[in-house]
Design a protein around this motif. Structure first.
Motif, PDB file in Angstrom:
ATOM      1  N   LYS A   4       0.850  -1.200   0.000  1.00 51.98           N
ATOM      2  CA  LYS A   4       0.000   0.000   0.000  1.00 51.98           C
ATOM      3  C   LYS A   4       0.881   1.244   0.000  1.00 51.98           C
ATOM      4  CE  LYS A   4      -3.945  -2.076   1.543  1.00 51.98           C
ATOM      5  NZ  LYS A   4      -5.191  -2.318   1.891  1.00 51.98           N
ATOM      6  N   VAL A   5       0.419   2.215  -0.745  1.00 56.72           N
ATOM      7  CA  VAL A   5       1.195   3.440  -0.869  1.00 56.72           C
ATOM      8  C   VAL A   5       0.912   4.334   0.326  1.00 56.72           C
ATOM      9  CG1 VAL A   5       1.655   5.409  -2.313  1.00 56.72           C
ATOM     10  CG2 VAL A   5       0.984   3.266  -3.340  1.00 56.72           C
ATOM     11  N   ARG A   6       1.942   4.817   0.960  1.00 57.25           N
ATOM     12  CA  ARG A   6       1.771   5.703   2.110  1.00 57.25           C
ATOM     13  C   ARG A   6       2.155   7.139   1.801  1.00 57.25           C
ATOM     14  NH1 ARG A   6      -1.766   2.598   4.151  1.00 57.25           N
ATOM     15  NH2 ARG A   6      -1.035   0.794   5.322  1.00 57.25           N
ATOM     16  N   LEU A   7       3.035   7.316   0.850  1.00 58.14           N
ATOM     17  CA  LEU A   7       3.423   8.673   0.482  1.00 58.14           C
ATOM     18  C   LEU A   7       4.147   8.614  -0.864  1.00 58.14           C
ATOM     19  CD1 LEU A   7       4.891  11.325   2.807  1.00 58.14           C
ATOM     20  CD2 LEU A   7       6.194  10.788   0.803  1.00 58.14           C
ATOM     21  N   THR A   8       3.863   9.584  -1.719  1.00 56.49           N
ATOM     22  CA  THR A   8       4.606   9.670  -2.980  1.00 56.49           C
ATOM     23  C   THR A   8       4.965  11.112  -3.223  1.00 56.49           C
ATOM     24  OG1 THR A   8       2.578   9.991  -4.218  1.00 56.49           O
ATOM     25  CG2 THR A   8       3.414   7.749  -4.096  1.00 56.49           C
ATOM     26  N   LYS A   9       6.169  11.319  -3.642  1.00 60.14           N
ATOM     27  CA  LYS A   9       6.583  12.690  -3.970  1.00 60.14           C
ATOM     28  C   LYS A   9       7.436  12.604  -5.227  1.00 60.14           C
ATOM     29  CE  LYS A   9       7.312  17.061  -2.830  1.00 60.14           C
ATOM     30  NZ  LYS A   9       6.302  18.026  -2.456  1.00 60.14           N
ATOM     31  N   THR A  63       1.455   5.302 -11.531  1.00 54.27           N
ATOM     32  CA  THR A  63       0.872   4.027 -11.116  1.00 54.27           C
ATOM     33  C   THR A  63       1.751   2.879 -11.561  1.00 54.27           C
ATOM     34  OG1 THR A  63      -1.185   5.131 -11.698  1.00 54.27           O
ATOM     35  CG2 THR A  63      -1.335   2.840 -11.029  1.00 54.27           C
ATOM     36  N   LYS A  64       2.272   3.007 -12.763  1.00 49.05           N
ATOM     37  CA  LYS A  64       3.104   1.937 -13.306  1.00 49.05           C
ATOM     38  C   LYS A  64       4.396   1.810 -12.503  1.00 49.05           C
ATOM     39  CE  LYS A  64       4.610   0.229 -17.748  1.00 49.05           C
ATOM     40  NZ  LYS A  64       5.808   0.758 -18.396  1.00 49.05           N
ATOM     41  N   VAL A  65       4.989   2.961 -12.216  1.00 43.56           N
ATOM     42  CA  VAL A  65       6.235   2.969 -11.451  1.00 43.56           C
ATOM     43  C   VAL A  65       6.025   2.293 -10.107  1.00 43.56           C
ATOM     44  CG1 VAL A  65       7.814   4.482 -10.197  1.00 43.56           C
ATOM     45  CG2 VAL A  65       7.179   5.036 -12.530  1.00 43.56           C
ATOM     46  N   ILE A  66       4.940   2.672  -9.439  1.00 48.95           N
ATOM     47  CA  ILE A  66       4.700   2.123  -8.112  1.00 48.95           C
ATOM     48  C   ILE A  66       4.495   0.619  -8.204  1.00 48.95           C
ATOM     49  CG2 ILE A  66       3.064   2.084  -6.193  1.00 48.95           C
ATOM     50  CD1 ILE A  66       2.598   5.089  -6.793  1.00 48.95           C
ATOM     51  N   ARG A  67       3.745   0.204  -9.212  1.00 50.73           N
ATOM     52  CA  ARG A  67       3.489  -1.222  -9.351  1.00 50.73           C
ATOM     53  C   ARG A  67       4.800  -1.976  -9.600  1.00 50.73           C
ATOM     54  NH1 ARG A  67       1.334  -2.359 -14.096  1.00 50.73           N
ATOM     55  NH2 ARG A  67      -0.152  -0.656 -13.934  1.00 50.73           N
ATOM     56  N   GLU A  68       5.582  -1.457 -10.534  1.00 55.35           N
ATOM     57  CA  GLU A  68       6.830  -2.121 -10.871  1.00 55.35           C
ATOM     58  C   GLU A  68       7.768  -2.199  -9.666  1.00 55.35           C
ATOM     59  OE1 GLU A  68       9.213  -0.754 -14.204  1.00 55.35           O
ATOM     60  OE2 GLU A  68       7.411  -0.724 -15.426  1.00 55.35           O
ATOM     61  N   LEU A  69       7.892  -1.069  -8.997  1.00 54.02           N
ATOM     62  CA  LEU A  69       8.877  -1.030  -7.920  1.00 54.02           C
ATOM     63  C   LEU A  69       8.444  -1.841  -6.721  1.00 54.02           C
ATOM     64  CD1 LEU A  69      10.323   2.555  -7.931  1.00 54.02           C
ATOM     65  CD2 LEU A  69      11.416   0.424  -8.510  1.00 54.02           C
ATOM     66  N   SER A  70       7.139  -1.814  -6.414  1.00 53.53           N
ATOM     67  CA  SER A  70       6.767  -2.600  -5.245  1.00 53.53           C
ATOM     68  C   SER A  70       6.936  -4.080  -5.551  1.00 53.53           C
ATOM     69  CB  SER A  70       5.359  -2.260  -4.757  1.00 53.53           C
ATOM     70  OG  SER A  70       4.471  -2.248  -5.825  1.00 53.53           O
ATOM     71  N   GLY A  71       6.739  -4.452  -6.815  1.00 52.90           N
ATOM     72  CA  GLY A  71       7.017  -5.837  -7.176  1.00 52.90           C
ATOM     73  C   GLY A  71       8.480  -6.184  -7.025  1.00 52.90           C
ATOM     74  N   LEU A  72       9.306  -5.206  -7.327  1.00 58.67           N
ATOM     75  CA  LEU A  72      10.752  -5.441  -7.308  1.00 58.67           C
ATOM     76  C   LEU A  72      11.304  -5.447  -5.886  1.00 58.67           C
ATOM     77  CD1 LEU A  72      12.581  -5.696  -9.794  1.00 58.67           C
ATOM     78  CD2 LEU A  72      13.185  -3.317  -9.501  1.00 58.67           C
ATOM     79  N   ILE A  73      10.835  -4.500  -5.105  1.00 56.02           N
ATOM     80  CA  ILE A  73      11.475  -4.267  -3.803  1.00 56.02           C
ATOM     81  C   ILE A  73      10.903  -5.163  -2.716  1.00 56.02           C
ATOM     82  CG2 ILE A  73      11.683  -2.562  -1.960  1.00 56.02           C
ATOM     83  CD1 ILE A  73      12.060  -0.487  -4.213  1.00 56.02           C
ATOM     84  N   LEU A  74       9.584  -5.291  -2.711  1.00 51.94           N
ATOM     85  CA  LEU A  74       8.973  -6.032  -1.604  1.00 51.94           C
ATOM     86  C   LEU A  74       9.372  -7.507  -1.633  1.00 51.94           C
ATOM     87  CD1 LEU A  74       5.396  -4.490  -1.549  1.00 51.94           C
ATOM     88  CD2 LEU A  74       7.399  -3.830  -0.267  1.00 51.94           C
ATOM     89  N   THR A  75       9.798  -7.972  -2.798  1.00 50.90           N
ATOM     90  CA  THR A  75      10.131  -9.387  -2.882  1.00 50.90           C
ATOM     91  C   THR A  75      11.589  -9.666  -2.550  1.00 50.90           C
ATOM     92  OG1 THR A  75      10.512  -9.032  -5.226  1.00 50.90           O
ATOM     93  CG2 THR A  75       8.394  -9.958  -4.598  1.00 50.90           C
ATOM     94  N   ARG A  76      12.345  -8.629  -2.362  1.00 48.78           N
ATOM     95  CA  ARG A  76      13.774  -8.851  -2.123  1.00 48.78           C
ATOM     96  C   ARG A  76      14.022  -9.381  -0.722  1.00 48.78           C
ATOM     97  NH1 ARG A  76      17.743  -6.931  -5.359  1.00 48.78           N
ATOM     98  NH2 ARG A  76      19.134  -6.321  -3.688  1.00 48.78           N
ATOM     99  N   GLY A  77      14.976 -10.263  -0.637  1.00 50.19           N
ATOM    100  CA  GLY A  77      15.314 -10.857   0.651  1.00 50.19           C
ATOM    101  C   GLY A  77      15.973  -9.858   1.569  1.00 50.19           C
ATOM    102  N   PRO A  78      16.067 -10.219   2.834  1.00 49.76           N
ATOM    103  CA  PRO A  78      16.542  -9.272   3.824  1.00 49.76           C
ATOM    104  C   PRO A  78      18.035  -8.961   3.762  1.00 49.76           C
ATOM    105  CG  PRO A  78      16.099 -11.398   4.834  1.00 49.76           C
ATOM    106  CD  PRO A  78      15.630 -11.493   3.422  1.00 49.76           C
TER     107      PRO A  78
END
Lengths: 955, 197
Positions: B13-18, B29-44
């Motif tokens: 979920k988006v909390r802030l965008t600037k 919208t596309k950027v957010i979708r792409e990046l959250s797919g990329l980042i949220l799946t990355r390991g710790p």
């Protein structure tokens, strides 16, 4: 300061946020938002909405826009809100418009006036709000409207305003360099501002200016060096410290600037050596920001005129980065290595195993960075291994953007370093096969040219070998299903040009294959066109060689099909083919010479071969041709367009009041027209510029524009097509990039032999054999003798490094499990930690801990010394707080602070100071309880669904 | 230069965008979708950087919230990481142990703070204290305004009370009508005061 955490919004808004938070699917969320949009549309256009209410509506608009929905119906209300007198309301208005509008939005014109007014306000907070908006909203057209005021603000008594004014000018410079090019001296002046924040802000525009034109700022080297020295010696206020580093952000900016100024300039660089060396020594490498500064130092060192001592320190830092367990540091290390390798290629060799580890790391980011490094260190000795690896990786990924990049890199390397033609062709085939559709068409063209021209050596034999190997491999590849279009084009072209050249394959073989291609890819017109032309070439060469041409039946039918094609291009090619086949050998030789694709075609621009024909026509009484520019009475289209284009860079809306129309205007027009010899009066007062264009084509544009401006006074159009203003010379001085003084060593001489080191390593270190082989193939030819005497030492170092390596993960695992048991957190929270730092922290002796404790509390108190937040640094109290914190916070366990890398990063800091720090930071754990209670009271209870919402971000 | 700042929760979920560089709503919208797919799946344990469309995205996770900033290729990633931390620290000081919920309900405050920290895609103020002070100054202005209003309403209320009492008791040199008029005048003055503030 917990009071600000309260919730001022209405129940309605809170409900909205809550329901979106609880939405289980995107569709549900969308439905809620659409409902909200409907409500807002209705409410917002009601008359007499109280300000408070309106403010909330606008914030709700921001919210729905943030969620990706269109709130454009409310933009105008946000714009209106900026006109409000109260700062509170105005601030919200400005926030909303900066979030809603891009710089090219139509509504901006309505805000410019308000901004102008606010920039003059007595209240510096109003000015600040306006400047924030200026940075986002002012575009090239509106810069002149606010520029004078922003300039005045550079001398504002409040440093916050000066700082923002500087940043606004920086933004203007980015948007339109010419608009502020005369103001550069102001930036220089602000460099001496007595507020470090303003000085730091000035570095942003200066960096950009210097990047474009290094030479005019060489005089500032001394100033920058002395500022950097003062910063490094902690002359700035403690407020700028960050993890006990003095003003690191300013240091980084300065180092960036010095890197530009010292690039290829020995004299300037010599001034920098001492200070950069000092920073290398002083930097604390255990904190993130310390490493950021160190990295910037390396960048600087690799950019300025090389200095052996600095290079050595840089190499030390790099090896520290690469040996670190943190992926971030490894990444930076690889990047830094890539920079330094340009100057001293030999340092790569001692890090080869680390590099190979990174190459095989599961982390994609690290892998890509390593490929970048390999790309930089490719030589003819290792090109095969590197390109092979790159292609393997390219095949394995699905990210098209990166695939394209890596494919073009492979092509570049292959073109540059190919050891043999055979290999080159094979490599290109692989690239095209797997990434053909992503490769730039230029790459395909350059491949065709390369095959046509050969490798540059004047060895026709080699060239023809290259071609026949290409033809051979292409014929084989054509058997594969589904090839990318670009690749097929290359294949068709090469087959057409060289398919029959060496006599290995008969014309019917090749033409058969080409027909198959055209048939199999019948949807792709480009491929079909290439295939048709190739067919034409093959037949032409056959005819020219006086051989009998038998057209294959499938070829015949293809031609017939294309003759009736909807595509005119294909149709034309088919007709051409038909025509060529019907010609005799001599004519064909002229129009389709064999292997002449690289011959220059001379174009006779004057069409002099037509002279006789024209002469004849004129004698028969035809009218002579009048050049377009001399023809009058009609709009000169091309000229007009040029002019328009030219103006685009210099025109602008005017924001000052209109002048009164001057009666002299009329009388001036003839004056301007006199200049032209061929006066064709075109009395179009509405478009004086065009008439001007048609009548005076020969006047140089500068003089013309000046005169024109005189004439246009008073009749300037404000909203229509851009009116003509004097062309401000866009100072696009081409930045001269001086290539670094050192030339790249030729590889073989600088790389010392790897074999010996391997042998000595083998017994102790369990590095897999494959890795070693890879390293050897990447890092060097074994033809050289060992340069250094200290082989044993090196091996020992390497082995200790390996031991360390095998040891560290274990200890970090222990720490991790420790944490897991003591903190009892959900496992996903553990990933906050960077185990290296924690593991070292745990081993420190208790006295140091105590020292560290005092130290940090002192710092904390110093930081909190601000009147706003006065926290008593009583250690006992802190302990009480800590205890309270642990009891009160159910899920935000303080121990998780341990795993917070940023805090852990302090030198000599240990678990204890962290605890105290985190507790001293929150003097009142009641805050979070209150917050919790408040939320529950309002009926918002997201904790059931997502307990993380209550988790302290820092703890 | 920083091209944009994103705050995404672990659930995406988006909390802030600037956005500091121009992106259309569709692109966003596309950027957010792409990046959250990329980042949220990355390991710790992986790096905090991601390559994306020739740019670099630096992200850091705090509790359940990902702070992402997109930068140019030649920027210093570690510096950006520190800027993110800087922002979180300022937020923390402002909200008093900030949590995701604070940012959800007070996202506009988070924007105000971000505006004091970054401007036009560059770090404008390296001192946390200065940022905190500026934000506090803006807030205190709001707060004093509120206090003033409340004190004025107090006066009005008291004045009204007083006049009413007067009326009831029949005191004063004026007749009851005059008194009534006087009180109206007082109320008028007060409302004007309110308007001014």
């Amino acid at each position: 300061m917990g009071s600000q955490g309260g919730f001022y919004q209405s129940k309605e808004f809170l409900d909205l946020v809550k329901s979106i938070g609880e939405a289980r699917s995107k569709a549900e969320e969308d439905r809620i938002v659409l409902n909200e949009i409907e409500t807002l549309k209705r409410r917002i256009s009601e008359p007499d909405i109280p300000k408070r209410k309106m403010k909330e509506y606008i914030i709700r608009l921001v919210y729905i826009e943030m969620l990706g929905h269109d709130a454009s119906f409310g933009y105008i209300h946000a714009v209106k809100m900026t006109h409000d007198d109260s700062l509170l309301v105005k601030r919200t208005g400005y926030l909303a418009v900066t979030l809603f509008l891009n710089e090219d939005h139509d509504l901006i014109i309505l805000i410019v006036n308000t901004i102008q007014k606010d920039l003059k306000s007595d209240n510096y907070l109003v000015v600040c709000a306006a400047l924030n908006a200026v940075c986002k909203l002012i575009n090239e057209e509106t810069i002149p409207a606010v520029l004078p005021q922003v300039m005045e603000l550079l001398a504002h008594p409040k440093e916050a305003v000066r700082k923002k004014a500087i940043m606004a000018l920086h933004r203007f410079y980015q948007k339109s360099p010419s608009s502020v090019s005369h103001l550069v001296s102001n930036f220089r002046k602000r460099l001496c501002d007595n507020d470090p924040g303003v000085m730091g802000a000035t570095l942003c525009p200066l960096f950009e200016l210097i990047a474009r034109d290094v030479n005019s700022y060489k005089d500032l080297v001394i100033s920058f060096v002395s500022i950097l020295k003062q910063v490094a010696e902690r002359r700035l206020s403690k407020a700028y410290d960050c993890h006990q580093m003095p003003a690191p952000f300013i240091q980084i900016k300065l180092l960036k600037i010095l890197a530009l100024l010292g690039s290829g300039d020995k004299q300037a660089s010599e001034n920098m050596y001492t200070v950069v060396g000092d920073i290398f020594r002083k930097c604390d490498s255990s904190s993130n920001i310390g490493n950021a500064v160190l990295y910037e130092c390396i960048c600087c060192v690799s950019s300025i005129y090389p200095n052996p001592k600095l290079l050595e320190s840089a190499a030390d830092v790099i090896s520290r980065f690469l040996k670190s367990d943190s992926h971030n540091l490894k990444y930076m290390g690889i990047d830094a290595l890539g920079r330094l390798i340009k100057i001293s290629p030999e340092i790569a060799e001692q890090h080869q195993l680390a590099v190979i580890d990174c190459l095989e790391d599961p982390d994609d980011t690290l892998k890509r960075k390593t490929f970048e490094l390999l790309y930089k260190m490719t030589k003819s000795t290792n090109v095969e291994v590197i390109v092979d690896r790159m292609i393997d990786y390219m095949i394995s990924i699905s990210d098209n953007h990166y695939k394209t990049e890596i494919a073009s890199r492979c092509v570049e390397l292959a073109e540059q370093f190919a050891p043999s033609n055979q290999w080159f062709i094979q490599t290109m085939n692989r690239v095209f096969e797997h990434a053909g559709d992503l490769v730039n068409i230029k790459v395909a063209h350059s491949l065709m040219r390369l095959i046509a021209e050969g490798f540059g050596e004047d060895d026709d034999n080699a060239d023809s070998k290259l071609r026949s190997s290409a033809v051979e491999s292409y014929l084989r590849i054509l058997g594969e299903p589904k090839l990318p279009s670009v690749f097929l084009q290359v294949i068709c072209w090469v087959l057409g040009e060289y398919g029959t050249a060496d006599g290995m394959f008969s014309a019917s073989d090749i033409t058969g294959k080409l027909c198959d291609v055209a048939e199999a890819y019948s949807n792709d017109e480009t491929v079909k066109a290439y295939a048709t032309t190739a067919l034409m070439k093959i037949y032409a060469f056959e005819i020219a060689a006086r051989r009998k041409v038998d057209m294959l039946p499938e070829c015949q039918s293809l031609m017939e099909e294309l003759l009736a094609s909807h595509s005119t291009d294909l149709q034309q090619r088919a007709y051409e083919l038909q025509a060529v086949i019907g010609l005799d050998a001599h004519a064909v030789e002229c129009i389709m010479p064999s292997d002449a694709s690289c011959e220059d075609i001379e174009v006779d621009r004057d069409l002099s071969f037509l002279n006789d024909y024209i002469q004849e026509a004129i004698e028969k009484g035809a009218q002579p041709y009048i050049p377009e520019s001399e023809r009058s009475g009609m709009l000169n289209i091309s000229n007009f367009r040029n002019q328009d284009h030219h103006e685009a860079s210099s025109h602008g809306l005017r924001f000052e009041a209109y002048e009164l129309p001057k009666p002299a205007v009329q009388s001036r027009i003839p004056q301007a027209l006199i200049a032209s010899t061929e006066i064709v009066p075109v009395p179009e007062p509405m478009y004086p510029r065009e008439s001007y264009q048609t009548t005076m084509p020969s006047i140089p544009s500068d003089a013309g524009s000046a005169e024109l401006k005189l004439r246009l006074e008073g009749v300037q159009k404000k909203w229509g097509r851009p009116t003509y203003t004097p062309a401000t010379s866009t100072s696009n001085s081409t930045s001269q990039k001086t290539v670094n003084g050192t030339s790249q060593g030729d590889g073989a001489s600088t790389v010392s032999s790897m074999c010996e080191t391997y042998d000595s390593r083998k017994p102790q270190v369990e590095v897999s054999h494959e890795k070693q082989k890879l390293a050897a193939s990447l890092f060097g030819g074994s033809s050289k003798t060992e340069k250094r005497p200290a082989t044993g030492h090196k091996a020992a170092k390497a082995s200790s490094h390996m031991v360390e390596k095998s040891h560290v993960p274990k200890s970090s695992m222990e720490v991790a499990s420790d944490k897991a048991t003591s903190a009892q957190q959900p496992p996903d929270l553990l990933d906050l930690g960077e185990p290296t730092a924690t593991s070292t922290a745990l081993q420190l002796d208790p006295f140091k801990q105590l020292e560290g404790l005092l130290d940090t509390t002192e710092v904390a108190s110093a930081v909190n010394g601000a009147p706003a937040a006065s926290i008593s640094p009583d250690i006992m109290a802190l302990y009480v707080d800590t205890a309270a914190g642990i009891h009160n916070k159910n899920d935000a366990d303080l121990l998780s602070g341990l795993s917070n890398p940023s805090v852990t990063n302090m030198p000599g800091t240990t678990a204890m100071p962290q605890v105290t720090q985190s507790s001293s930071k929150r003097p009142n754990p009641k805050d979070s309880l209150e917050k919790d209670a408040l939320v529950r009271q309002m009926g918002v209870n997201p904790s059931s669904q997502n307990p993380n919402l209550f988790k302290d971000l820092l703890g | 230069m920083i091209h944009f700042v994103l705050l995404i929760s672990r659930q995406g979920k988006v909390r802030l965008t600037k956005w500091y560089s121009p992106y259309s709503q569709k692109e966003r919208t596309k950027v957010i979708r792409e990046l959250s797919g990329l980042i949220l799946t990355r390991g710790p344990k992986l790096c905090n950087f991601v390559e994306w469309r020739g740019l670099r995205v630096v992200y850091k996770r705090y509790a359940s919230l990902y702070f992402c900033m997109c930068i140019d290729e030649d920027d210093n990633e570690l510096e950006i990481l520190e800027i993110i931390h800087h922002y979180v620290e300022v937020l923390d000081r402002y909200f008093g142990s900030v949590c995701e919920l604070d940012l959800i309900y007070n996202f506009h405050k988070a924007y105000f703070i971000l505006d004091e920290l970054l401007i036009a895609g560059e770090l404008q103020e390296p001192s946390k204290r200065t940022v905190a002070r500026l934000v506090a100054a803006q807030d205190s202005l709001v707060e004093t305004a509120k206090e003033q209003t409340s004190s004025i309403t107090n006066i009005i209320a008291q004045a009204a009370n007083f006049t009413i009492k007067m009326l009831h008791k029949g005191y004063g040199p004026w007749g009851s009508n005059a008194l009534h008029l006087e009180s109206l005048l007082l109320v008028d003055v007060c409302t004007r005061l309110v308007d001014q503030h």
